[in-house]
Design a protein around this motif. Structure first.
Motif, PDB file in Angstrom:
ATOM      1  N   GLY A   5      62.582  19.591  -0.698  1.00 59.41           N
ATOM      2  CA  GLY A   5      62.831  19.011  -2.019  1.00 59.41           C
ATOM      3  C   GLY A   5      61.544  18.745  -2.788  1.00 59.41           C
ATOM      4  N   GLN A  63      64.927  19.859   3.073  1.00 62.66           N
ATOM      5  CA  GLN A  63      65.146  21.154   2.418  1.00 62.66           C
ATOM      6  C   GLN A  63      64.053  21.437   1.384  1.00 62.66           C
ATOM      7  OE1 GLN A  63      67.364  23.410   3.152  1.00 62.66           O
ATOM      8  NE2 GLN A  63      69.117  22.430   4.136  1.00 62.66           N
ATOM      9  N   ARG A  98      60.866  22.164  -4.279  1.00 62.95           N
ATOM     10  CA  ARG A  98      61.893  22.764  -5.127  1.00 62.95           C
ATOM     11  C   ARG A  98      62.319  21.855  -6.274  1.00 62.95           C
ATOM     12  NH1 ARG A  98      64.562  26.974  -2.491  1.00 62.95           N
ATOM     13  NH2 ARG A  98      65.570  27.329  -4.492  1.00 62.95           N
ATOM     14  N   LEU A  99      62.226  20.540  -6.082  1.00 64.24           N
ATOM     15  CA  LEU A  99      62.588  19.612  -7.159  1.00 64.24           C
ATOM     16  C   LEU A  99      61.362  19.175  -7.941  1.00 64.24           C
ATOM     17  CD1 LEU A  99      65.112  16.893  -5.898  1.00 64.24           C
ATOM     18  CD2 LEU A  99      65.480  18.599  -7.664  1.00 64.24           C
TER      19      LEU A  99
END
Lengths: 373, 373
Positions: free
Chosen positions: B115, B113, B118-119
């Motif tokens: 990550g 996803q 986005r993280l």
């Protein structure tokens, strides 16, 4: 009585503790072998492994917890750290705002290496003061818009204190008026219900999202759940993948959490009553102070005159002689000459009378006072 | 032979598969109860739970894997997703650069996803083409500075292909000349050693950091390890906390990983030989194609004429009649009229002769050709 108080090494203390057969804290000791055999029994012949968060074992348990908390949905996660960062990230993205509010002793601030900031780019407005409960008056001092307000029930770092019900409702109302999402750090929520005398769902209903834990009062191996609306939890599952929190199988954690919940859910009032009884007994010993004076949950912080070194040595001696472990460790406090220990009441305390606990703490005090500082 | 080819529901198929007693893929089926009883035995009377990543059980196993890979240190993590994002974040922070390079079918690009973006705020330069191995020629087309280059050995999404040793060395040299850290996605590294005919440490020595997995070829429950220098792993442990990847206990995963490693580490050459034998048998069946033609590891992708629906129905019928599960599922491919399955050789294949496997695939083809599309 200060005869044999040599300062043991950490290893020597561990060896002494390993020989203990009664414990003031928690649920007592179980070998890995016993734990795993109990899980095998819990699995029975029917349970099938979860696969990437799917399957009846994990989904049914998620639904059970969601129902217990009166929420639509829930997701099982490896840790509370993951659960709470995810919750706050979702509220922040929905609010187009990166600021969240919580108490200075919030787990996110103290124990997560600032993951909320370094992983999620969120920022915190610390609300209230370190050594007391967050209040609605503190909230009125917040001048910036928040995406979410996190409230911990009970507040672990101040001895497990809970706000009174009216105060809690006022805090929630403050947030609601400002369209701020309210998230509960319910790591010890199970243990706080006796104080409020309300159903879990009634407490949880005040919050938009609730995190609960399964290895503290519940006595599982590890694991947490995040609960909320269907769409909130669906979004949380995306972040679960990003966090690396969706292993192919979580069944050991799920089985242990489920078994622990079913066994202990009815015991929390008993833990609370014992905590109150023990607090009263300890407060009666000269020099000892307990926070909160009257425990609201299953826990308290016990303040003792003496250095960490002296108390640790005396505690180990008592453990050696009585095979009772009063605590694993002490920590320094703000008060000169005082140290503290955290006391968490669980199943293990059943093997100790309050009288005996008081007697052991009196011994601890006697020994410490004779210890060469 | 197209008599009973009704399109079953997913539930009907699951029921049919539940009755199977032989499996072409993986290590066969074990109940949760059996799995947990085996773990209890592995724990014996001596093992003690890890606590937040410490304790002999987890530390000794980390050291064992570090030694096996010729690295200084290792950290056990719940998932590979976590391990690899952490590795890349560290290399990026050290290089003051947010760009990393990897193949378009990299796990980080397909299954996490996003990550890493986005993280962690990282960005990816996708290198090479989707359906073939990454090459040093692809690397020479990279115009921007990279913090790290990720190489997956073997590349799962293209049937478990491995670059030749010289090619791999050239890729590493390209990175070294540019001071780009090299990270290995070794999710299936265990399975690739037979092809290179080299020690794991010799392969790992080409890389600055290496991630390995414990639930694929090794047959554990879940879990991964990230290995590298002492200071790299110390830094990874900070990110582990931020990710919520340091639960209070990981012992079920550690015990299962250790037991699996000790039992299976010597079996990978055998899996490889069987994979080659099966690939040859399947390639001989008209219409079937295998990728790679000659498996380099323990796995392959098998291309079959027929729609996913027709193949799934036929596969379930064969499972019902023979109680052999050839695959759980098929997926669509780029080739018109062709679908594929992923075949991963493990312990379970011992119960099937290559002749019988060939015969079952011939049945599959016969049935599909009679299936009304």
């Amino acid at each position: 009585m200060a005869t044999s108080l040599g300062a043991q090494t950490a290893q020597e203390r561990a060896a002494i503790f390993a020989e203990c057969n009664r414990f003031l804290n928690g649920h007592g000791r179980k070998s890995l072998q016993e734990t795993l055999e109990a899980l095998a029994e819990e699995a029975g012949t029917d349970e099938v492994s979860d696969i990437y968060g799917t399957g009846a074992l994990i989904e049914d348990f998620e639904q059970e917890i969601a129902s217990l908390l009166g929420k639509e949905a829930a997701v099982f996660l490896p840790t509370g750290t993951m659960a709470q960062q995810i919750a706050l990230r979702i509220w922040c993205e929905r609010a187009h705002c990166t600021l969240v509010g919580f108490h200075p002793t919030c787990h996110l601030q103290l124990h997560e290496q600032m993951g909320y900031e370094r992983l999620h780019g969120l920022h915190a407005r610390l609300i209230g003061e370190q050594h007391r409960l967050l209040t609605v008056d503190d909230l009125h001092l917040v001048a910036e818009p928040l995406a979410a307000l996190l409230i911990e029930l009970p507040q672990r770092e101040i001895g497990g204190q809970l706000p009174e019900w009216d105060e809690l409702q006022a805090e929630i109302a403050w947030a609601r008026e400002r369209h701020i999402a309210v998230h509960m750090d319910g790591a010890r929520l199970w243990e706080s219900a006796p104080y409020y005398g309300r159903e879990y769902a009634e407490v949880a209903a005040l919050f938009d999202s609730v995190y609960v834990s399964f290895y503290k009062g519940i006595g599982g191996i590890s694991g947490a759940m995040l609960t909320g609306t269907q769409d909130f939890i669906a979004q949380a599952r995306v972040w679960q993948v990003r966090h690396g929190g969706r292993p192919i199988a979580l069944f050991p954690y799920v089985l242990a959490a489920r078994a622990g919940l079913h066994v202990r859910i009815t015991r929390f009032p008993r833990y609370h009553r014992r905590a109150v009884e023990i607090a009263e007994a300890l407060s009666a010993i000269p020099g000892i102070m307990v926070k909160p004076r009257l425990p609201q949950a299953h826990m308290m912080h016990v303040y003792l005159p003496g250095s960490v070194a002296a108390l640790s040595a005396a505690n180990a001696e008592i453990a050696r002689e009585s095979r009772v472990q009063l605590t694993r460790s002490f920590s320094a406090t703000e008060l000169p000459g005082y140290s503290k220990l955290e006391l968490t009441v669980g199943d293990a305390v059943e093997a100790l009378s309050t009288e005996e606990i008081g007697e052991l703490f009196r011994q601890l005090m006697d020994r410490v006072h004779g210890y060469p500082e």
